[in-house]
Design a protein around this motif. Structure first.
Motif, PDB file in Angstrom:
ATOM      1  N   PHE A   1       0.849  -1.188   0.000  1.00 52.94           N
ATOM      2  CA  PHE A   1       0.000   0.000   0.000  1.00 52.94           C
ATOM      3  C   PHE A   1       0.884   1.237   0.000  1.00 52.94           C
ATOM      4  O   PHE A   1       2.030   1.193   0.419  1.00 52.94           O
ATOM      5  CB  PHE A   1      -0.979   0.012   1.178  1.00 52.94           C
ATOM      6  CG  PHE A   1      -0.364   0.140   2.533  1.00 52.94           C
ATOM      7  CD1 PHE A   1      -0.255   1.371   3.148  1.00 52.94           C
ATOM      8  CD2 PHE A   1       0.102  -0.976   3.213  1.00 52.94           C
ATOM      9  CE1 PHE A   1       0.303   1.495   4.420  1.00 52.94           C
ATOM     10  CE2 PHE A   1       0.661  -0.873   4.472  1.00 52.94           C
ATOM     11  CZ  PHE A   1       0.753   0.372   5.068  1.00 52.94           C
ATOM     12  N   GLU A   2       0.318   2.298  -0.535  1.00 56.51           N
ATOM     13  CA  GLU A   2       1.047   3.549  -0.633  1.00 56.51           C
ATOM     14  C   GLU A   2       0.290   4.605   0.154  1.00 56.51           C
ATOM     15  O   GLU A   2      -0.937   4.696   0.075  1.00 56.51           O
ATOM     16  CB  GLU A   2       1.165   3.978  -2.095  1.00 56.51           C
ATOM     17  CG  GLU A   2       2.036   5.177  -2.297  1.00 56.51           C
ATOM     18  CD  GLU A   2       2.281   5.457  -3.777  1.00 56.51           C
ATOM     19  OE1 GLU A   2       2.886   6.494  -4.036  1.00 56.51           O
ATOM     20  OE2 GLU A   2       1.878   4.663  -4.624  1.00 56.51           O
ATOM     21  N   VAL A   3       1.025   5.380   0.934  1.00 53.34           N
ATOM     22  CA  VAL A   3       0.438   6.466   1.703  1.00 53.34           C
ATOM     23  C   VAL A   3       0.728   7.760   0.950  1.00 53.34           C
ATOM     24  O   VAL A   3       1.868   8.054   0.628  1.00 53.34           O
ATOM     25  CB  VAL A   3       1.014   6.529   3.129  1.00 53.34           C
ATOM     26  CG1 VAL A   3       0.416   7.679   3.907  1.00 53.34           C
ATOM     27  CG2 VAL A   3       0.772   5.215   3.851  1.00 53.34           C
ATOM     28  N   VAL A   4      -0.355   8.502   0.649  1.00 50.68           N
ATOM     29  CA  VAL A   4      -0.215   9.752  -0.097  1.00 50.68           C
ATOM     30  C   VAL A   4      -0.802  10.901   0.720  1.00 50.68           C
ATOM     31  O   VAL A   4      -1.658  10.693   1.568  1.00 50.68           O
ATOM     32  CB  VAL A   4      -0.911   9.676  -1.481  1.00 50.68           C
ATOM     33  CG1 VAL A   4      -0.225   8.661  -2.369  1.00 50.68           C
ATOM     34  CG2 VAL A   4      -2.368   9.344  -1.335  1.00 50.68           C
ATOM     35  N   ALA A   5      -0.340  12.103   0.448  1.00 54.16           N
ATOM     36  CA  ALA A   5      -0.831  13.291   1.144  1.00 54.16           C
ATOM     37  C   ALA A   5      -2.197  13.685   0.594  1.00 54.16           C
ATOM     38  O   ALA A   5      -2.426  13.613  -0.611  1.00 54.16           O
ATOM     39  CB  ALA A   5       0.153  14.438   0.982  1.00 54.16           C
ATOM     40  N   GLU A   6      -3.097  14.069   1.469  1.00 53.13           N
ATOM     41  CA  GLU A   6      -4.424  14.549   1.049  1.00 53.13           C
ATOM     42  C   GLU A   6      -4.425  16.044   0.953  1.00 53.13           C
ATOM     43  O   GLU A   6      -3.896  16.733   1.793  1.00 53.13           O
ATOM     44  CB  GLU A   6      -5.485  14.126   2.070  1.00 53.13           C
ATOM     45  CG  GLU A   6      -5.925  12.732   1.923  1.00 53.13           C
ATOM     46  CD  GLU A   6      -7.093  12.397   2.847  1.00 53.13           C
ATOM     47  OE1 GLU A   6      -7.294  13.075   3.860  1.00 53.13           O
ATOM     48  OE2 GLU A   6      -7.787  11.426   2.546  1.00 53.13           O
TER      49      GLU A   6
END
Length: 78
Positions: A73-78
């Motif tokens: 999984f990839e964590v991205v900025a909102e």
């Protein structure tokens, strides 16, 4: 386990200007993302390292004593 092969998740998180996440990504968020894709996985079966920054990680889902699946999984900025 075969249904979870090839699944890649993207988790959005609120971040500071340096890319550090406010709080952390946890198994509840992974379970919710899997549920949106049609996979009903109990959050207690999901284990992952501490996720405090934007980037790529892997969650381990223990479906049975002898069966585990690694879900990237990839964590991205909102």
């Amino acid at each position: 386990a075969a249904a979870l092969e090839g699944v890649k998740l993207t988790i959005g998180a609120k971040t500071s200007s340096t890319g550090t996440i406010f709080g952390s990504v946890n198994s509840i968020q992974i379970a919710e993302a899997l549920e949106k894709l049609g996979h009903n996985v109990d959050r207690k079966l999901i284990s992952l390292e501490a996720v405090k920054e934007v980037g790529s990680y892997t969650a381990t889902i223990r479906l049975h004593r002898d069966v585990t699946v690694e879900v990237p999984f990839e964590v991205v900025a909102e």
